[in-house]
Design a protein around this motif. Structure first.
Motif, PDB file in Angstrom:
ATOM      1  N   VAL A  94       0.850  -1.190   0.000  1.00  0.00           N
ATOM      2  CA  VAL A  94       0.000   0.000   0.000  1.00  0.00           C
ATOM      3  C   VAL A  94       0.889   1.244   0.000  1.00  0.00           C
ATOM      4  CG1 VAL A  94      -1.881   1.211   1.152  1.00  0.00           C
ATOM      5  CG2 VAL A  94      -1.699  -1.287   1.339  1.00  0.00           C
ATOM      6  N   SER A  95       0.662   2.128  -0.957  1.00  0.00           N
ATOM      7  CA  SER A  95       1.414   3.387  -1.033  1.00  0.00           C
ATOM      8  C   SER A  95       0.458   4.547  -0.785  1.00  0.00           C
ATOM      9  CB  SER A  95       2.087   3.544  -2.394  1.00  0.00           C
ATOM     10  OG  SER A  95       3.056   2.527  -2.608  1.00  0.00           O
ATOM     11  N   PHE A  96       0.880   5.461   0.075  1.00  0.00           N
ATOM     12  CA  PHE A  96       0.080   6.622   0.438  1.00  0.00           C
ATOM     13  C   PHE A  96       0.704   7.876  -0.168  1.00  0.00           C
ATOM     14  CE2 PHE A  96      -0.254   3.399   3.685  1.00  0.00           C
ATOM     15  CZ  PHE A  96      -1.606   3.344   3.983  1.00  0.00           C
ATOM     16  N   TYR A  97      -0.138   8.751  -0.737  1.00  0.00           N
ATOM     17  CA  TYR A  97       0.330   9.977  -1.368  1.00  0.00           C
ATOM     18  C   TYR A  97      -0.385  11.176  -0.748  1.00  0.00           C
ATOM     19  CZ  TYR A  97       1.922   6.601  -4.828  1.00  0.00           C
ATOM     20  OH  TYR A  97       2.522   5.533  -5.440  1.00  0.00           O
ATOM     21  N   ASP A  98       0.340  12.286  -0.588  1.00  0.00           N
ATOM     22  CA  ASP A  98      -0.288  13.470  -0.028  1.00  0.00           C
ATOM     23  C   ASP A  98      -1.197  14.130  -1.067  1.00  0.00           C
ATOM     24  OD1 ASP A  98       1.256  15.064  -1.737  1.00  0.00           O
ATOM     25  OD2 ASP A  98       2.697  15.615  -0.186  1.00  0.00           O
ATOM     26  N   ASP A  99      -1.846  15.212  -0.688  1.00  0.00           N
ATOM     27  CA  ASP A  99      -2.839  15.830  -1.564  1.00  0.00           C
ATOM     28  C   ASP A  99      -2.238  16.451  -2.815  1.00  0.00           C
ATOM     29  OD1 ASP A  99      -4.711  15.050   0.275  1.00  0.00           O
ATOM     30  OD2 ASP A  99      -4.894  17.008   1.235  1.00  0.00           O
ATOM     31  N   ASN A 100      -0.909  16.597  -2.846  1.00  0.00           N
ATOM     32  CA  ASN A 100      -0.222  17.089  -4.044  1.00  0.00           C
ATOM     33  C   ASN A 100       0.354  15.955  -4.881  1.00  0.00           C
ATOM     34  OD1 ASN A 100      -0.624  19.892  -3.463  1.00  0.00           O
ATOM     35  ND2 ASN A 100       1.004  19.758  -1.930  1.00  0.00           N
TER      36      ASN A 100
END
Length: 220
Positions: A155-161
């Motif tokens: 699972v990879s998490f990305y910020d709002d940008n």
């Protein structure tokens, strides 16, 4: 869409000679603008990330300069030398590389939160917070003939940008030993328990940008 992609992948596999299984054979762009990578094992995947490089200036020690001071009176095979070392600091430019989502992935986040492998489909179903811990709930659908006991997901998490925050492996599905009713079977739709993850900043994750990749499937 998936049937069309599978047909294209099969055709390319027949005309290209693979050097190793699961090697990339082509990249195509779909009508919706998404890029897809075709592999020689008849599978495909969306291309959702890119590496962005930006120059950064840092201060580093310069190469040391040594000055030898030799007395004329002592020039001989045993002449004494006094060495002074000067190490100034200079500015240097380095390249800082970061992983972030592509523009098409940012525009179509629904492509990120679901993936399929070997007849097992996993989809992000729900999220919840408990303090600083993020809880994830996944839906599972199986068309596999195997009785699946474990599904491990990256699972990879990305910020709002779109910048990568962290990547973590989770056992999203884990059956109980010698309890067949807990196995994931063909035709079933099941849901995981809440899986808790630390290290994701809630303020940076308002858009809930996440990508899933099945890395291991075990069955009986």
């Amino acid at each position: 869409m998936k049937t069309k992609l599978n047909t294209i992948a099969s055709a390319l596999f027949l005309v290209l000679t693979p050097a190793a299984m699961a090697a990339d054979v082509a990249v195509i762009t779909l009508e919706n603008g998404a890029n897809v990578r075709l592999k020689d094992d008849f599978t495909w995947e969306y291309i959702i990330t890119e590496t962005v490089s930006a120059p950064t200036t840092i201060n580093v020690p310069a190469i040391a300069t040594k000055v030898a001071d030799t007395s004329v009176a002592n020039i001989s095979a045993n002449a004494a030398q006094q060495t002074n070392t000067v190490t100034p600091t200079v500015a240097a430019s380095v390249t800082d590389s970061t992983t972030r989502l592509t523009a098409s992935a940012m525009a179509q986040p629904e492509l990120l939160a679901s993936t399929t492998k070997e007849g097992i489909k996993i989809t992000l179903a729900d999220t919840k917070w408990k303090g600083d811990k993020l809880g994830l709930v996944f839906d599972f659908d199986s068309t596999s003939n195997e009785h699946v006991t474990i599904v491990e997901v990256e699972v990879s998490f990305y910020d709002d940008n779109g910048a990568l925050l962290k990547t973590e492996k989770l056992e999203a599905w884990e059956a109980i030993f010698r309890m067949p009713e807990t196995y994931l079977r063909k035709g079933q739709h099941r849901q995981s328990p809440v899986l808790w993850v630390e290290g994701v900043n809630q303020q940076q994750w308002q858009k809930q940008l996440i990508s899933l990749k099945i890395v291991e499937i075990e069955s009986r």
